[in-house]
Design a protein around this motif. Structure first.
Motif, short mmCIF file in Angstrom:
data_model
loop_
_atom_site.label_atom_id
_atom_site.label_comp_id
_atom_site.label_asym_id
_atom_site.label_seq_id
_atom_site.Cartn_x
_atom_site.Cartn_y
_atom_site.Cartn_z
N PRO A 30 -25.64 -1.45 16.27
CA PRO A 30 -24.17 -1.54 16.36
C PRO A 30 -23.64 -2.96 16.22
CG PRO A 30 -25.03 -0.10 18.08
CD PRO A 30 -26.22 -0.74 17.43
N ASP A 31 -24.42 -3.96 16.65
CA ASP A 31 -23.94 -5.34 16.60
C ASP A 31 -24.26 -6.03 15.29
OD1 ASP A 31 -26.66 -5.16 17.31
OD2 ASP A 31 -26.63 -7.13 18.27
N ALA A 32 -24.95 -5.37 14.39
CA ALA A 32 -25.33 -5.99 13.11
C ALA A 32 -24.16 -5.95 12.13
CB ALA A 32 -26.53 -5.26 12.52
N GLN A 33 -23.96 -7.06 11.45
CA GLN A 33 -22.88 -7.15 10.48
C GLN A 33 -23.37 -7.42 9.06
OE1 GLN A 33 -19.44 -6.64 11.23
NE2 GLN A 33 -20.53 -5.77 12.98
N GLN A 34 -24.69 -7.44 8.85
CA GLN A 34 -25.18 -7.78 7.52
C GLN A 34 -24.84 -6.73 6.47
OE1 GLN A 34 -27.06 -7.73 10.37
NE2 GLN A 34 -29.19 -7.18 9.94
N HIS A 35 -24.43 -5.53 6.90
CA HIS A 35 -23.98 -4.55 5.91
C HIS A 35 -22.68 -5.00 5.23
CE1 HIS A 35 -21.72 -3.59 9.54
NE2 HIS A 35 -20.82 -2.97 8.77
N ARG A 36 -22.05 -6.03 5.76
CA ARG A 36 -20.85 -6.62 5.15
C ARG A 36 -21.23 -7.77 4.21
NH1 ARG A 36 -18.34 -9.25 9.50
NH2 ARG A 36 -16.80 -9.89 7.94
N PHE A 37 -22.41 -7.73 3.64
CA PHE A 37 -22.89 -8.81 2.79
C PHE A 37 -21.96 -9.10 1.62
CE2 PHE A 37 -24.26 -5.01 0.72
CZ PHE A 37 -24.17 -5.29 -0.63
N ASP A 38 -21.16 -8.10 1.22
CA ASP A 38 -20.28 -8.28 0.07
C ASP A 38 -18.91 -8.81 0.46
OD1 ASP A 38 -19.65 -5.95 1.40
OD2 ASP A 38 -19.58 -4.68 -0.39
N GLU A 39 -18.73 -9.21 1.71
CA GLU A 39 -17.48 -9.81 2.17
C GLU A 39 -17.70 -11.31 2.35
OE1 GLU A 39 -15.80 -7.87 5.61
OE2 GLU A 39 -16.66 -5.94 5.01
N LEU A 40 -16.94 -12.11 1.64
CA LEU A 40 -17.12 -13.56 1.70
C LEU A 40 -16.95 -14.08 3.13
CD1 LEU A 40 -17.61 -16.20 0.19
CD2 LEU A 40 -15.15 -16.32 -0.26
N SER A 41 -16.07 -13.46 3.90
CA SER A 41 -15.81 -13.96 5.25
C SER A 41 -17.05 -13.91 6.13
CB SER A 41 -14.67 -13.17 5.90
OG SER A 41 -15.02 -11.79 6.03
N LEU A 42 -17.97 -12.96 5.90
CA LEU A 42 -19.20 -12.94 6.68
C LEU A 42 -19.95 -14.25 6.53
CD1 LEU A 42 -21.27 -11.20 8.39
CD2 LEU A 42 -22.43 -10.80 6.20
#
Length: 463
Positions: A30-42
């Protein structure tokens, strides 16, 4: 090495513009955000956080093809998000440079994926846009699918790939180091924009490339990006000894690391370089707890999300070994493989227990890349890695951004207390910052590097 004599460790965040990089399955947390790899803001948010913590670099891995088949096909790479989709990291470097001032920004580019003239132009442009903060991880691509993606019939033989790389970097060095004099770009509004006498064609003719030149980009702060390399085969170490300023390695222990660091540094001396001209980064992940019990709980929580199939596909698929339809509790010795038997035997021998299963293998290999414990325990272990000749850590993440927050908040204070982490950035380029305490640099490659031989080499070249 005594505590009072220790130099700082360089710290780099090892990332990839994809969902599942190395520790497969963690993206489902739940705390992982790497699935947002295609968002520059990450990536911009992470870069800012790393710079605030005085990390040396953000290091992007990359591939240009799929790993080998797993159980007869490549479906698992899609279902696990295992390096597909993945984005071109070089495209992000200028954006990350715009939101940082000191952080080094290194990316991976294979010799098979781009002509060296085009690569040199991109590399020089990015070094300009970041004020001299770029690094290039030179790879030859060991994935058969990658070679087929660029029109080749299959995987180029191992040593031939390094001969290819030798010529590739030679062209890049000629363009970046030898094509322009430092004072050739004038921008004199009442006179000349540039002095043609200070711009030279390189007239390279080799087995693979014919490049006339001149280079189309004037010299940047570094001219050549900081040169990283990751091969630890005999051919890879020989290439690193000639070319690398920093070597990234996966080593299962300080003892294994020492074999690489001593071998490459010895070879570097044979090439007229100094041992301190080559830095070594070990790939490690961390689980930090305020107590041992907390570290064990956190480690068990991470383990709940590890994908054994994903780890096996990544590990053995990259070696060209397809496990067929074998379940994960199959003993490795029972696997029937058409090729790569020697590789498989080496893997079996590396796992303790006599008759390990597929699951034993992947969990053990993942475990050997991870240090878990209190800040004091982890720092003690990092000192052992430093004593093995390691200069820095390329920090593998379980989750983004949490794994880096865990290091910054939990481990960095202890490292700084011991003098193992910097509190301020040195001045200058990425190269200056990396080598500030071990070797002389003035932004650019030192005169012992083979690329330095091309400075002034083309002044009398045909125009």
């Amino acid at each position: 090495m005594s505590a009072g004599n220790r130099r700082r460790l360089r710290l780099s965040a090892f990332v990839m513009a994809t969902t599942s990089h190395i520790l497969e399955g963690q993206w489902r947390r739940p705390d992982a955000q790497q699935h947002r790899f295609d968002e520059l803001s990450l990536w911009t948010d992470l870069a800012r956080r790393l710079e605030a913590a005085k990390f040396d670099a953000m290091f992007f891995a990359d591939v240009v093809g799929l790993y080998g088949n797993y159980r007869g096909n490549w479906d698992i790479f899609a279902t696990e998000g295992l390096q597909i989709p993945s984005h071109d990291p070089s495209v992000m470097i200028s954006a990350l440079g715009a939101v940082t001032e000191h952080l080094g920004l290194a990316w991976t580019s294979s010799v098979i994926q781009e002509h060296p003239f085009t690569f040199a132009r991109r590399a020089a442009t990015l070094d300009h846009l970041t004020d001299g903060r770029t690094g290039w991880n030179i790879v030859t691509s060991a994935l058969e699918n990658a070679h087929r993606n660029y029109g080749l019939p299959g995987l180029t033989p191992h040593d031939e790939r390094y001969r290819w790389a030798d010529e590739y970097v030679d062209v890049v060095y000629k363009l970046l180091e030898g094509s322009w004099e430092d004072d050739a770009l004038l921008r004199n509004k009442s006179g000349s924009h540039a002095n043609p006498a200070g711009i030279h064609k390189i007239h390279h003719e080799g087995p693979r490339y014919s490049v006339e030149g001149p280079h189309l980009v004037a010299p940047s702060a570094q001219r050549t990006p900081v040169l990283f390399q990751a091969g630890t085969s005999p051919a890879g170490m020989a290439f690193a000894a000639r070319n690398a300023e920093a070597v990234f390695m996966f080593a299962g222990s300080p003892g294994s690391a020492r074999k690489v660091t001593t071998t490459v540094r010895s070879l570097a001396v044979e090439h007229g370089r100094r041992p301190a001209d080559v830095l070594f980064f070990a790939g490690l992940s961390f689980v930090v707890g305020s107590t041992e019990a907390e570290a064990r709980r956190r480690k068990a929580d991470y383990d709940e999300y590890l994908s054994v199939d994903g780890l096996a596909a990544h590990m053995l698929g990259g070696m060209g070994v397809d496990l067929g339809d074998a379940p994960v509790d199959t003993p490795l010795k029972d696997l029937k493989v058409e090729g790569g038997r020697g590789v498989l035997e080496a893997v079996i021998d590396s796992v303790p227990g006599g008759n390990p299963t597929i699951e034993d293998m992947v969990r053990y290999r993942a475990e050997r890349m991870r240090l878990a414990g209190t800040p004091e325990q982890i720092a003690d272990e990092l000192e052992r890695w430093q004593d093995a000749g390691v200069d820095g850590i390329n920090i593998i993440n379980h989750v983004i951004p949490g794994s880096y927050a865990e290091v910054i908040e939990g481990l960095l204070p202890e490292l700084r207390r011991r003098g193992l982490a910097q509190t301020e950035y040195p001045q200058g380029t990425f190269r200056d910052k990396l080598f500030a305490d071990v070797a002389e640099h003035h932004g650019r490659l030192n005169p012992r590097h083979p690329a330095a031989a091309y400075r002034g080499a083309f002044r009398n070249a045909p125009r």
